[in-house]
Design an enzyme around this catalytic site. Structure first.
Site, PDB file in Angstrom:
ATOM      1  N   LEU A 224       0.826  -1.213   0.000  1.00 34.03           N
ATOM      2  CA  LEU A 224       0.000   0.000   0.000  1.00 34.03           C
ATOM      3  C   LEU A 224       0.858   1.260   0.000  1.00 34.03           C
ATOM      4  O   LEU A 224       0.483   2.277   0.593  1.00 34.03           O
ATOM      5  CB  LEU A 224      -0.894  -0.014   1.268  1.00 34.03           C
ATOM      6  CG  LEU A 224      -1.752  -1.265   1.483  1.00 34.03           C
ATOM      7  CD1 LEU A 224      -2.263  -1.346   2.910  1.00 34.03           C
ATOM      8  CD2 LEU A 224      -2.921  -1.274   0.500  1.00 34.03           C
ATOM      9  N   GLY A 225       2.019   1.192  -0.647  1.00 33.51           N
ATOM     10  CA  GLY A 225       2.902   2.363  -0.710  1.00 33.51           C
ATOM     11  C   GLY A 225       3.259   2.860   0.681  1.00 33.51           C
ATOM     12  O   GLY A 225       3.604   2.067   1.567  1.00 33.51           O
ATOM     13  N   ASP A 255       9.746  -4.692  -5.267  1.00 31.36           N
ATOM     14  CA  ASP A 255      10.697  -5.812  -5.408  1.00 31.36           C
ATOM     15  C   ASP A 255      11.453  -6.024  -4.095  1.00 31.36           C
ATOM     16  O   ASP A 255      11.724  -7.165  -3.698  1.00 31.36           O
ATOM     17  CB  ASP A 255      11.705  -5.514  -6.538  1.00 31.36           C
ATOM     18  CG  ASP A 255      11.010  -5.242  -7.861  1.00 31.36           C
ATOM     19  OD1 ASP A 255       9.867  -5.694  -8.025  1.00 31.36           O
ATOM     20  OD2 ASP A 255      11.620  -4.583  -8.722  1.00 31.36           O
TER      21      ASP A 255
HETATM   22  N1  LIG Z   1       6.631   6.495   0.641  1.00 29.34           N
HETATM   23  C1  LIG Z   1       6.898   5.362   1.298  1.00 29.34           C
HETATM   24  N2  LIG Z   1       7.248   5.411   2.607  1.00 29.34           N
HETATM   25  C2  LIG Z   1       7.530   4.274   3.288  1.00 29.34           C
HETATM   26  N3  LIG Z   1       7.478   3.040   2.753  1.00 29.34           N
HETATM   27  C3  LIG Z   1       7.130   2.932   1.463  1.00 29.34           C
HETATM   28  C4  LIG Z   1       6.821   4.079   0.659  1.00 29.34           C
HETATM   29  N4  LIG Z   1       6.522   3.646  -0.587  1.00 29.34           N
HETATM   30  C5  LIG Z   1       6.641   2.298  -0.561  1.00 29.34           C
HETATM   31  N5  LIG Z   1       6.998   1.874   0.665  1.00 29.34           N
HETATM   32  C6  LIG Z   1       7.226   0.482   1.100  1.00 29.34           C
HETATM   33  O1  LIG Z   1       7.430  -0.319  -0.052  1.00 29.34           O
HETATM   34  C7  LIG Z   1       6.386  -1.302  -0.156  1.00 29.34           C
HETATM   35  C8  LIG Z   1       6.069  -1.529  -1.635  1.00 29.34           C
HETATM   36  O2  LIG Z   1       5.676  -0.327  -2.219  1.00 29.34           O
HETATM   37  P1  LIG Z   1       4.443  -0.222  -3.235  1.00 29.34           P
HETATM   38  O3  LIG Z   1       4.535   1.131  -3.871  1.00 29.34           O
HETATM   39  O4  LIG Z   1       3.203  -0.560  -2.539  1.00 29.34           O
HETATM   40  O5  LIG Z   1       4.780  -1.424  -4.249  1.00 29.34           O
HETATM   41  P2  LIG Z   1       4.980  -1.459  -5.824  1.00 29.34           P
HETATM   42  O6  LIG Z   1       6.348  -0.870  -6.067  1.00 29.34           O
HETATM   43  O7  LIG Z   1       4.920  -2.914  -6.142  1.00 29.34           O
HETATM   44  O8  LIG Z   1       3.877  -0.647  -6.417  1.00 29.34           O
HETATM   45  C9  LIG Z   1       5.228  -0.743   0.660  1.00 29.34           C
HETATM   46  O9  LIG Z   1       4.388  -1.779   1.115  1.00 29.34           O
HETATM   47  C10 LIG Z   1       5.980  -0.045   1.805  1.00 29.34           C
HETATM   48  O10 LIG Z   1       6.373  -0.990   2.792  1.00 29.34           O
HETATM   49  O1  LIG Z   2       8.068  -6.013 -15.707  1.00 31.96           O
HETATM   50  P1  LIG Z   2       7.343  -4.722 -15.487  1.00 31.96           P
HETATM   51  O2  LIG Z   2       6.018  -4.887 -14.828  1.00 31.96           O
HETATM   52  O3  LIG Z   2       7.267  -3.917 -16.764  1.00 31.96           O
HETATM   53  O4  LIG Z   2       8.180  -3.884 -14.456  1.00 31.96           O
HETATM   54  C1  LIG Z   2       9.541  -3.636 -14.646  1.00 31.96           C
HETATM   55  C2  LIG Z   2       9.989  -2.489 -13.828  1.00 31.96           C
HETATM   56  O5  LIG Z   2       9.700  -2.747 -12.465  1.00 31.96           O
HETATM   57  C3  LIG Z   2      10.860  -2.563 -11.658  1.00 31.96           C
HETATM   58  O6  LIG Z   2      11.371  -3.850 -11.367  1.00 31.96           O
HETATM   59  C4  LIG Z   2      10.501  -1.815 -10.404  1.00 31.96           C
HETATM   60  O7  LIG Z   2       9.405  -2.470  -9.783  1.00 31.96           O
HETATM   61  P2  LIG Z   2       8.767  -1.993  -8.405  1.00 31.96           P
HETATM   62  O8  LIG Z   2       8.923  -0.493  -8.321  1.00 31.96           O
HETATM   63  O9  LIG Z   2       7.350  -2.452  -8.490  1.00 31.96           O
HETATM   64  O10 LIG Z   2       9.518  -2.686  -7.325  1.00 31.96           O
HETATM   65  C5  LIG Z   2      11.845  -1.812 -12.527  1.00 31.96           C
HETATM   66  O11 LIG Z   2      13.175  -2.129 -12.224  1.00 31.96           O
HETATM   67  C6  LIG Z   2      11.463  -2.245 -13.921  1.00 31.96           C
HETATM   68  O12 LIG Z   2      11.749  -1.252 -14.853  1.00 31.96           O
END
Ligand SMILES: Nc1ncnc2c1ncn2[C@@H]1O[C@H](COP(=O)(O)OP(=O)(O)O)[C@@H](O)[C@H]1O
Ligand SMILES: O=P(O)(O)OC[C@H]1O[C@](O)(COP(=O)(O)O)[C@@H](O)[C@@H]1O
Length: 311
Positions: A224-225, A255
């Protein structure tokens, strides 16, 4: 033979990371280049796991024309390289951070994998999973891979290594779910796409995650970011919340969270402890530009600051 952890990245990417004060769509934008890194979801997972002192085998496809930085990364980190070569170039994805902190991702489609290349990869990939305790399948699919064939491949992997962690999006996510991976980690937007309606509260997100669990996905972790993450299984549910963090780049946060989950599971942590660790390691990652964990003291301090509540 392989290591205990095998990660698959079928569509890796070089990440071109830049800063643009304020992106103007349809206009010329000046961008300062911050980095150009070999990446892609499963490769980022492998990188973080190496920093956490695990041995990892990494596989998938890589273009043969611009492979050098990937090969260099693998030998530098001691990652066992099981990638299959595709004629052509691995894609470049562009990640732009603005002054406001918002990040725009331009994820390109990349090379095409034809049916013969897929068949031989799918067969060969099953031959090196004998020692795998956890298999991570992450990221999008290159063009040319049939969604049913992809789902069948995951199902075959599960017969050799039942603990498959799957992190993808859109059609690939929907197709992969048909094979009922052991654990998935969608973010809230990916979960919305999957269920087909908007999820506006944590209770709605929890309910959607429970529905997936009742359909046979044993563990659903919704990231959830900045709000943290939710882990739902049949037996328990937990929500972990990070403190307010200074954000340098959120690229690779998801990741890093997957790597944290793998680390917790292989360290025999409880679900609760694993979620705390995964939340801490990913929250720490947003304060830095690249993917990876260099400061273990900061990681321990972050673990102490994660709030955990029963969901
Ligand atoms: N702004 C932030 N502050 C603190 N932790 C964060 C923040 N953004 C992401 N995270 C951490 O990283 C995890 C993955 O980020 P998220 O944006 O949800 O995933 P994805 O990159 O797959 O979209 C979150 O569950 C949280 O633990
Ligand atoms: O395979 P997809 O979904 O296009 O995503 C690839 C991209 O996701 C990343 O692995 C980053 O992913 P996250 O921010 O979700 O951790 C980048 O390194 C890469 O450019």
């Amino acid at each position: 033979m392989s290591h205990r952890i095998v990660t698959f990245t079928l569509n890796p990417a070089y990440d071109l990371i830049g800063y643009c004060q304020n992106i103007e769509l349809g206009d010329v934008n000046l961008v300062s280049t911050n980095d150009f890194l070999p990446a892609g979801k499963g490769i980022n997972v492998a990188k973080v796991l190496c920093d956490l002192e695990h041995k990892v085998t990494a596989s998938g496809f890589l273009g043969d024309l611009n492979r050098e930085a990937f090969s260099h990364l693998f030998s530098q980190l001691g990652i066992e390289d099981k990638f299959s070569a595709i004629a052509g170039r691995t894609r470049i994805n562009v990640k732009l951070t603005e002054e406001s902190g918002s990040v725009t991702d331009l994820n390109f489609s990349g090379f095409t994998v034809d049916n013969n290349q897929w068949q031989s990869f799918a067969e060969q990939s099953l031959s090196f999973l004998s020692d795998a305790e956890i298999v991570v399948i992450s990221g999008s699919l290159p063009k040319g891979i049939d969604l049913t064939a992809f789902s069948n491949w995951i199902a075959k992997i599960k017969t050799i290594c039942p603990k498959v962690i799957f992190d993808s999006s859109r059609d690939a996510l929907a197709a992969g779910l048909k094979a009922k991976p052991w654990l998935i980690k969608p973010n809230d937007k990916e979960l919305e796409m999957l269920v087909g309606y908007s999820l506006s509260s944590i209770d709605e997100i929890k309910k959607a995650a429970f529905d997936l669990v009742s359909r046979g996905i044993e563990n659903v972790i919704v990231s959830l970011g900045s709000k943290g993450a939710l882990w739902v299984s049949k037996q328990e549910a937990w929500i972990a919340k990070p403190p307010k963090c200074k954000v340098t780049s959120t690229v690779g946060a998801g990741d890093t969270m997957v790597a944290g989950i793998v680390h917790g599971l292989l360290s025999n942590y409880s679900i609760k402890q694993t979620l705390i660790f995964a939340c801490a390691v990913s929250a720490l990652s947003v304060s830095q530009a690249g993917v990876g964990i260099s400061d273990k003291t900061k990681l321990n301090e972050m673990i102490e600051q994660i709030e955990i509540i029963a969901g």
